[in-house]
Motif scaffolding. Structure first.
Motif, mmCIF file in Angstrom:
data_model
loop_
_atom_site.group_PDB
_atom_site.id
_atom_site.type_symbol
_atom_site.label_atom_id
_atom_site.label_comp_id
_atom_site.label_asym_id
_atom_site.label_seq_id
_atom_site.Cartn_x
_atom_site.Cartn_y
_atom_site.Cartn_z
ATOM 1 N N ARG A 57 0.823 -1.222 0.000
ATOM 2 C CA ARG A 57 0.000 0.000 0.000
ATOM 3 C C ARG A 57 0.851 1.264 0.000
ATOM 4 O O ARG A 57 0.478 2.290 0.605
ATOM 5 C CB ARG A 57 -0.952 0.016 1.211
ATOM 6 C CG ARG A 57 -1.899 -1.166 1.277
ATOM 7 C CD ARG A 57 -2.876 -1.153 0.113
ATOM 8 N NE ARG A 57 -3.793 -2.285 0.187
ATOM 9 C CZ ARG A 57 -4.717 -2.546 -0.754
ATOM 10 N NH1 ARG A 57 -4.804 -1.755 -1.808
ATOM 11 N NH2 ARG A 57 -5.515 -3.591 -0.643
ATOM 12 N N LEU A 58 1.990 1.222 -0.658
ATOM 13 C CA LEU A 58 2.775 2.445 -0.822
ATOM 14 C C LEU A 58 2.054 3.370 -1.789
ATOM 15 O O LEU A 58 1.431 2.926 -2.752
ATOM 16 C CB LEU A 58 4.168 2.110 -1.374
ATOM 17 C CG LEU A 58 5.080 1.271 -0.468
ATOM 18 C CD1 LEU A 58 6.394 0.973 -1.186
ATOM 19 C CD2 LEU A 58 5.348 1.984 0.857
ATOM 20 N N GLU A 59 2.146 4.658 -1.522
ATOM 21 C CA GLU A 59 1.468 5.643 -2.360
ATOM 22 C C GLU A 59 2.433 6.202 -3.401
ATOM 23 O O GLU A 59 3.646 6.261 -3.183
ATOM 24 C CB GLU A 59 0.912 6.772 -1.496
ATOM 25 C CG GLU A 59 -0.150 6.315 -0.506
ATOM 26 C CD GLU A 59 -0.721 7.469 0.300
ATOM 27 O OE1 GLU A 59 -0.296 8.626 0.067
ATOM 28 O OE2 GLU A 59 -1.573 7.212 1.171
ATOM 29 N N ALA A 60 1.885 6.619 -4.529
ATOM 30 C CA ALA A 60 2.700 7.185 -5.604
ATOM 31 C C ALA A 60 3.579 8.314 -5.054
ATOM 32 O O ALA A 60 3.109 9.155 -4.285
ATOM 33 C CB ALA A 60 1.806 7.714 -6.722
ATOM 34 N N GLY A 61 4.822 8.318 -5.448
ATOM 35 C CA GLY A 61 5.754 9.360 -5.006
ATOM 36 C C GLY A 61 6.555 8.997 -3.773
ATOM 37 O O GLY A 61 7.531 9.686 -3.443
ATOM 38 N N GLU A 62 6.158 7.912 -3.061
ATOM 39 C CA GLU A 62 6.960 7.505 -1.913
ATOM 40 C C GLU A 62 8.283 6.918 -2.408
ATOM 41 O O GLU A 62 8.401 6.443 -3.533
ATOM 42 C CB GLU A 62 6.201 6.489 -1.061
ATOM 43 C CG GLU A 62 5.045 7.113 -0.278
ATOM 44 C CD GLU A 62 4.613 6.257 0.887
ATOM 45 O OE1 GLU A 62 5.123 6.452 2.011
ATOM 46 O OE2 GLU A 62 3.736 5.382 0.669
ATOM 47 N N ARG A 63 9.285 6.946 -1.527
ATOM 48 C CA ARG A 63 10.617 6.537 -1.916
ATOM 49 C C ARG A 63 10.921 5.098 -1.492
ATOM 50 O O ARG A 63 10.574 4.692 -0.381
ATOM 51 C CB ARG A 63 11.680 7.460 -1.303
ATOM 52 C CG ARG A 63 11.914 8.747 -2.095
ATOM 53 C CD ARG A 63 10.806 9.750 -1.968
ATOM 54 N NE ARG A 63 10.620 10.171 -0.575
ATOM 55 C CZ ARG A 63 9.488 10.640 -0.063
ATOM 56 N NH1 ARG A 63 8.406 10.732 -0.826
ATOM 57 N NH2 ARG A 63 9.413 11.014 1.205
#
Length: 557
Positions: A77-83
């Motif tokens: 569930r990582l969101e777009a733009g996370e590193r």
């Protein structure tokens, strides 16, 4: 359209089916993963990457990276733009991890796998990475570094995870129990790499929504002159770099036949640009996990017979100093590139005499998405040149006030174009200092130009030594000292001096154990004017270097 290589010389046009790949992607506003996925599908049946005797096809890379992307976005569930920090050496996992991260609309943070816990923690904290992909060999370092970071998820992998059974078991068993290369560690949140891919395979596919102008990568500076900073690189910057390379070298190489060796670690921008260039055009790339093992590297060179080879000066020297290397067949070698450090004249001459091929020197930085200049591979170049500006790169030499200097005068090399970083991650003050008005990025390097458009790197602005008001460029002194047959390596730094303000300090690693200080002083007197000659000469067994072989003058100072 990306303009051809070298605005000041006749262009080197690539083969029609080769040079348009990245140029067209740039024109269409594609993202980096869109370009690479299309290449994987176009070359699905070809071998893409080989490491430790096992090969992945382009179809394998596309499928596995798709599974990883689904796991990162729909499983974690990582969101777009996370590193996502990637702490791996050159293994088959690397291209899968990078492409999987990018096609999930996440930002790749490439980490030196040899970092200490302190250095890793700095990069994790600075980038705000939410996830870390790390090799077990470095798991104990990661476990120590994770405290007080934003990392919520860790994927751990073994060297053998991408190898077929039973070789995978044999490799991992030897590394852990025989060579003792995997210290014990415990990361409660960690998930194994094979399970991540397996779970991702069952999850919905990721629909990428990133724009070409979005950030693709945080490329951390080498830290040779200060604290490591994250250069923000957009998809456009990385694609523009590939487009420039294909305009420069497209006619020299044949992706259907030629094999590439990637020896430099892929977290470094030079090797990373190798990776993206090779993938975009369907090359078969052989990944070298440990280039410091020179006997193994020579054996791989012999087996692979690469058409395309790149390295830093110290790697070229190491190969040339290996007796077995001289016995190899170099008839298939087409292109040899060098960057990252100044190419020593003696090294270039020895390589040409042995292999019959010139070492083509280029220049670039993390902040410029790798090279922005290269010498011609198909024509003579001035001695000591770092080359001509690549396609769509503008270069201007400027003084401390930002004014252009006269032709032939030294000035700070400044560049602008689509290849440039947009700034340093979460460092607005340093971003402002990094640019002159008009969008000119300040490289911090001192150079001069001739009337034909060739550039000559003199030295780092911060490494320059001021002796009684005269500028001494360490590279020049090192180049002269390295010409002595008794010298293996040399480094020059400034030191405080009551009489002159600063003086030249020379540190040498001997090739000839009988080499004396008097010998070196006589050699320097022959080639250097008085104020450039070293005041102090020291002998050491080795010099401190980065993982890619760049000498750390900061540590010597």
């Amino acid at each position: 359209m990306i303009k051809p290589f070298g605005n000041n010389v006749s262009s080197v046009l690539a083969q029609p089916d080769f040079h348009n790949v990245a140029s067209d992607a740039f024109d269409r506003g594609q993202t980096l993963p869109q370009m690479l996925i299309a290449a994987c599908q176009r070359h699905a049946g070809r071998p893409a990457f080989t490491n430790l005797g096992h090969t992945l096809s382009f179809a394998d890379v596309e499928r596995m990276s798709d599974d990883l992307a689904s796991y990162l976005r729909n499983g974690l569930r990582l969101e777009a733009g996370e590193r996502v920090a990637i702490m791996l050496p050159n293994l088959l996992q690397y291209p899968v991890a990078v492409l999987g991260t990018l096609r999930a609309d996440l930002v790749a943070v490439l980490v030196n796998p040899l970092y200490t816990a302190r250095e890793l923690r700095h990069q994790l904290v600075d980038s705000g990475a939410a996830a870390l992909i790390v090799l077990d060999n470095f798991g104990s370092v990661a476990a120590e570094a994770l405290q007080d970071t934003a990392v919520r998820h860790v994927i751990t992998t073994r060297v053998g995870d991408m190898l077929p059974w039973p070789k995978s078991l044999l490799v991992d068993t030897v590394l852990k129990h025989v060579k003792k290369m995997i210290p014990p560690f415990r990361i409660p949140m960690a998930l194994r790499w094979p399970r991540a891919l397996a779970e991702g395979k069952r999850l919905p596919r990721v629909q990428a929504m990133a724009k070409a102008s979005d950030t693709a990568q945080l490329q951390y500076t080498g830290g040779t002159t200060g604290i490591s900073k994250g250069a923000v690189l957009a998809h456009t910057a990385l694609i523009a770099n590939v487009a420039s390379a294909e305009q420069c070298f497209g006619h020299c190489l044949d992706p259907e036949k030629d094999v590439v060796m990637i020896c430099l670690p892929m977290y470094h921008i030079a090797a990373y640009s190798n990776l993206t260039f090779d993938m975009a055009h369907g090359f078969h790339s052989v990944l070298v996990t440990n280039p410091r093992d020179i006997p193994a590297l020579v054996a791989t060179f012999d087996k692979v017979k690469p058409a395309f080879f790149s390295g830093v000066n110290t790697l070229y020297d190491a190969l040339l100093n290996s007796p077995d290397f001289a016995n190899l067949d170099f008839s298939g070698l087409k292109l040899c590139l060098q960057g990252g450090t100044a190419l020593r004249r003696g090294t270039a001459e020895r390589w040409k005499a042995l292999t019959g091929k010139d070492v083509v020197e280029g220049y670039g930085l993390s902040e410029t998405s790798a090279a922005i200049t290269y010498n011609r591979w198909d024509a003579p170049n001035p001695v000591g040149s770092i080359g001509l500006a690549l396609a769509d790169v503008e270069i201007s030499l400027r003084d401390e006030s930002g004014n252009p200097v006269a032709l032939g005068e030294p000035g700070e090399l400044c560049a602008r174009g689509p290849h440039m970083t947009t700034g340093y991650w979460q460092r607005p003050a340093e971003t402002r200092e990094a640019f002159f008005d008009g969008g000119w990025f300040r490289t911090g390097d001192i150079a001069k130009a001739d009337g034909q458009g060739y550039y000559f790197l003199l030295d780092r602005r911060k490494d320059m030594i001021l002796v009684s008001g005269f500028n001494v460029f360490p590279n020049e002194v090192e180049d002269v000292v390295s010409m002595h047959p008794g010298v293996l390596e040399a480094a020059v730094v400034g030191m405080p001096d009551e009489k002159c303000g600063e003086a030249v300090r020379l540190i040498v690693v001997r090739k000839d154990p009988d080499l004396s200080e008097d010998d070196l002083r006589a050699h320097c007197r022959k080639y250097l004017t008085g104020y450039k000659q070293p005041t102090r000469i020291e002998f050491r067994d080795n010099l401190p270097k980065t993982a890619v072989g760049k000498i750390l003058r900061r540590e010597l100072r």
